[in-house]
Design an enzyme around this catalytic site. Structure first.
Site, mmCIF file in Angstrom:
data_model
loop_
_atom_site.group_PDB
_atom_site.id
_atom_site.type_symbol
_atom_site.label_atom_id
_atom_site.label_comp_id
_atom_site.label_asym_id
_atom_site.label_seq_id
_atom_site.Cartn_x
_atom_site.Cartn_y
_atom_site.Cartn_z
ATOM 1 N N ASN A 96 -8.812 -42.791 55.681
ATOM 2 C CA ASN A 96 -8.628 -42.922 57.129
ATOM 3 C C ASN A 96 -7.148 -42.880 57.484
ATOM 4 O O ASN A 96 -6.294 -43.296 56.707
ATOM 5 C CB ASN A 96 -9.261 -44.220 57.631
ATOM 6 C CG ASN A 96 -10.763 -44.210 57.434
ATOM 7 O OD1 ASN A 96 -11.350 -43.135 57.284
ATOM 8 N ND2 ASN A 96 -11.383 -45.367 57.429
ATOM 9 N N ASP B 180 -6.153 -44.077 60.617
ATOM 10 C CA ASP B 180 -6.047 -44.871 61.846
ATOM 11 C C ASP B 180 -5.294 -46.189 61.687
ATOM 12 O O ASP B 180 -5.093 -46.915 62.663
ATOM 13 C CB ASP B 180 -7.443 -45.149 62.419
ATOM 14 C CG ASP B 180 -8.369 -45.825 61.405
ATOM 15 O OD1 ASP B 180 -7.869 -46.495 60.487
ATOM 16 O OD2 ASP B 180 -9.589 -45.679 61.539
ATOM 17 N N HIS C 32 -4.531 -39.607 53.241
ATOM 18 C CA HIS C 32 -4.366 -38.527 54.216
ATOM 19 C C HIS C 32 -3.312 -38.847 55.279
ATOM 20 O O HIS C 32 -3.314 -38.257 56.348
ATOM 21 C CB HIS C 32 -5.721 -38.211 54.876
ATOM 22 C CG HIS C 32 -6.735 -37.712 53.890
ATOM 23 N ND1 HIS C 32 -8.086 -37.702 54.119
ATOM 24 C CD2 HIS C 32 -6.580 -37.209 52.641
ATOM 25 C CE1 HIS C 32 -8.718 -37.215 53.062
ATOM 26 N NE2 HIS C 32 -7.829 -36.915 52.145
ATOM 27 N N CYS D 251 9.524 -35.086 60.720
ATOM 28 C CA CYS D 251 10.213 -33.847 61.093
ATOM 29 C C CYS D 251 9.907 -32.824 60.011
ATOM 30 O O CYS D 251 10.168 -33.076 58.833
ATOM 31 C CB CYS D 251 11.714 -34.085 61.193
ATOM 32 S SG CYS D 251 12.632 -32.547 61.351
ATOM 33 N N SER E 35 -18.544 -40.093 52.690
ATOM 34 C CA SER E 35 -19.509 -39.140 52.132
ATOM 35 C C SER E 35 -18.936 -38.588 50.824
ATOM 36 O O SER E 35 -19.640 -37.932 50.068
ATOM 37 C CB SER E 35 -19.740 -37.993 53.119
ATOM 38 O OG SER E 35 -18.525 -37.295 53.330
ATOM 39 N N ASN F 27 -23.066 -47.810 52.056
ATOM 40 C CA ASN F 27 -23.238 -46.705 53.012
ATOM 41 C C ASN F 27 -24.681 -46.760 53.513
ATOM 42 O O ASN F 27 -25.598 -46.881 52.696
ATOM 43 C CB ASN F 27 -22.969 -45.358 52.302
ATOM 44 C CG ASN F 27 -22.760 -44.203 53.278
ATOM 45 O OD1 ASN F 27 -23.477 -44.065 54.256
ATOM 46 N ND2 ASN F 27 -21.767 -43.382 52.994
ATOM 47 N N GLU G 156 -26.372 -44.446 54.479
ATOM 48 C CA GLU G 156 -27.081 -43.224 54.070
ATOM 49 C C GLU G 156 -26.752 -42.846 52.637
ATOM 50 O O GLU G 156 -25.677 -43.164 52.137
ATOM 51 C CB GLU G 156 -26.676 -42.072 54.983
ATOM 52 C CG GLU G 156 -27.263 -42.220 56.369
ATOM 53 C CD GLU G 156 -26.773 -41.164 57.331
ATOM 54 O OE1 GLU G 156 -26.386 -40.073 56.868
ATOM 55 O OE2 GLU G 156 -26.781 -41.458 58.540
HETATM 56 P P1 NAD Z 1 -17.408 -38.512 56.490
HETATM 57 O O1 NAD Z 1 -17.457 -38.332 57.995
HETATM 58 O O2 NAD Z 1 -17.554 -37.315 55.638
HETATM 59 O O3 NAD Z 1 -18.516 -39.558 56.047
HETATM 60 C C1 NAD Z 1 -18.676 -40.776 56.732
HETATM 61 C C2 NAD Z 1 -19.658 -41.611 55.941
HETATM 62 O O4 NAD Z 1 -19.729 -42.880 56.549
HETATM 63 C C3 NAD Z 1 -21.074 -41.030 55.914
HETATM 64 O O5 NAD Z 1 -21.532 -40.981 54.583
HETATM 65 C C4 NAD Z 1 -21.880 -42.036 56.758
HETATM 66 O O6 NAD Z 1 -23.201 -42.196 56.249
HETATM 67 C C5 NAD Z 1 -21.069 -43.297 56.577
HETATM 68 N N1 NAD Z 1 -21.168 -44.263 57.673
HETATM 69 C C6 NAD Z 1 -21.388 -44.030 58.997
HETATM 70 N N2 NAD Z 1 -21.373 -45.188 59.680
HETATM 71 C C7 NAD Z 1 -21.133 -46.168 58.781
HETATM 72 C C8 NAD Z 1 -20.981 -47.587 58.877
HETATM 73 N N3 NAD Z 1 -21.074 -48.231 60.032
HETATM 74 N N4 NAD Z 1 -20.723 -48.290 57.741
HETATM 75 C C9 NAD Z 1 -20.615 -47.660 56.536
HETATM 76 N N5 NAD Z 1 -20.762 -46.324 56.400
HETATM 77 C C10 NAD Z 1 -21.015 -45.590 57.494
HETATM 78 O O7 NAD Z 1 -16.067 -39.314 56.229
HETATM 79 P P2 NAD Z 1 -15.053 -39.313 55.007
HETATM 80 O O8 NAD Z 1 -15.819 -39.320 53.729
HETATM 81 O O9 NAD Z 1 -14.070 -40.367 55.265
HETATM 82 O O10 NAD Z 1 -14.313 -37.907 55.111
HETATM 83 C C11 NAD Z 1 -13.905 -37.437 56.371
HETATM 84 C C12 NAD Z 1 -12.421 -37.057 56.480
HETATM 85 O O11 NAD Z 1 -12.071 -37.190 57.850
HETATM 86 C C13 NAD Z 1 -11.493 -37.929 55.737
HETATM 87 O O12 NAD Z 1 -10.654 -37.051 55.104
HETATM 88 C C14 NAD Z 1 -10.691 -38.731 56.791
HETATM 89 O O13 NAD Z 1 -9.307 -38.561 56.560
HETATM 90 C C15 NAD Z 1 -10.967 -38.071 58.078
HETATM 91 N N6 NAD Z 1 -11.316 -39.023 59.178
HETATM 92 C C16 NAD Z 1 -10.611 -40.169 59.411
HETATM 93 C C17 NAD Z 1 -10.996 -41.024 60.431
HETATM 94 C C18 NAD Z 1 -10.234 -42.292 60.683
HETATM 95 O O14 NAD Z 1 -9.064 -42.387 60.382
HETATM 96 N N7 NAD Z 1 -10.909 -43.314 61.214
HETATM 97 C C19 NAD Z 1 -12.092 -40.733 61.225
HETATM 98 C C20 NAD Z 1 -12.764 -39.549 60.969
HETATM 99 C C21 NAD Z 1 -12.390 -38.721 59.933
#
Ligand code: NAD
Length: 234
Positions: free
Chosen positions: A93, A95, A110, A118, A179, A203, A205
């Site tokens: 994440n 954020d 990330h 810059c 995921s 998770n 799912e």
């Molecule tokens: P992904 O979107 O591929 O997968 C999200 C996973 O979270 C899914 O498997 C889903 O089943 C699970 N999920 C959904 N709600 C949930 C909950 N309440 N509690 C626990 N699990 C839950 O996300 P990823 O694997 O992090 O990959 C996505 C990419 O996007 C990353 O590279 C990330 O850097 C970026 N991203 C970051 C943010 C952020 O900073 N918050 C948000 C979106 C995407």
């Protein structure tokens, strides 16, 4: 499993960890890429073509993130870090939610929405106010870009090496809300398993990697962590 004070613990978090705080995921229902095309907002080419458009998009992400707060799960992790000093959070994440809940030992694979870089000099700027930068330019006159990994960017080699080192040494690996489909992060659960760590997935799912975990908790992040910590007798 019973934890000892000096155990190396890794929390590996993804978008699902922040989803419970209200930060939208990128994919799936409510995902940002359903509304926006990443080609226009989240890659180097888009930045070259229209920097202000890309910077406006990321400013909006920061303003939206500021409306969200860390949830109980983030604070539980901070509690573990306080009790077990060899705890590391490895997050995909961007954020900054883990830091906002007080966690210190966070590897941001990330990058972070809250830093600007810059591109010409590599200088990092962190002088944000309410999610906005008063100046989008570096002192050298070039635009600053968010210090995050966009689509088609290379990851920072030092950060990856540090991550691999940390995972290889851990005895407990807890993955939450990912995921694990984005590389190289997708390889980390397997690395932990091969290195002998006890691996738990939280998770709601099933994921492509669910079968490699020693335990799977089909709950959302906050509740899942609560159950997980009961199991590891912390
Ligand atoms: P992904 O979107 O591929 O997968 C999200 C996973 O979270 C899914 O498997 C889903 O089943 C699970 N999920 C959904 N709600 C949930 C909950 N309440 N509690 C626990 N699990 C839950 O996300 P990823 O694997 O992090 O990959 C996505 C990419 O996007 C990353 O590279 C990330 O850097 C970026 N991203 C970051 C943010 C952020 O900073 N918050 C948000 C979106 C995407």
């Amino acid at each position: 499993m019973k934890l000892n004070r000096n155990d190396n613990i890794v929390f590996f978090t993804g978008a699902g960890m922040s989803a419970e705080s209200g930060v939208p995921t990128y994919r799936g229902s409510g995902g940002i890429w359903n509304e926006y095309q990443w080609e226009e907002y989240a890659c180097e080419r888009a930045f070259r073509n229209n920097p202000n458009n890309v910077l406006d998009f990321h400013e909006l992400r920061r303003i939206e993130a500021l409306k969200c707060k860390p949830h109980a799960g983030h604070f539980r992790m901070k509690g573990i870090e306080d009790k077990y000093p060899n705890t590391t959070i490895i997050t995909q994440n961007i954020d900054g939610m883990h830091q906002r809940s007080g966690s210190k030992n966070v590897i941001e694979l990330h990058g972070s929405l809250w830093r600007m870089r810059c591109e010409s000099e590599g200088t990092i700027h962190e002088d944000l106010e309410n999610g906005k930068y008063s100046n989008r330019y570096c002192e050298c006159g070039n635009f600053q870009r968010p210090d995050i990994i966009w689509f088609q960017d290379m990851l920072d080699e030092k950060i990856i090496n540090n991550t691999i080192f940390t995972i290889t040494a851990c005895s407990l690996f807890i993955s939450i809300g990912t995921s694990a489909s984005v590389w190289p992060a997708a390889g980390f659960p397997k690395l932990a398993k091969q290195s002998g760590a006890y691996c738990i997935e939280i998770n709601p799912e099933e994921t492509e990697l669910s079968s490699i975990y020693d335990e799977v908790i089909r709950e959302k992040a906050g509740r899942g962590l609560e159950l997980c910590l009961e199991k590891v007798q912390y």
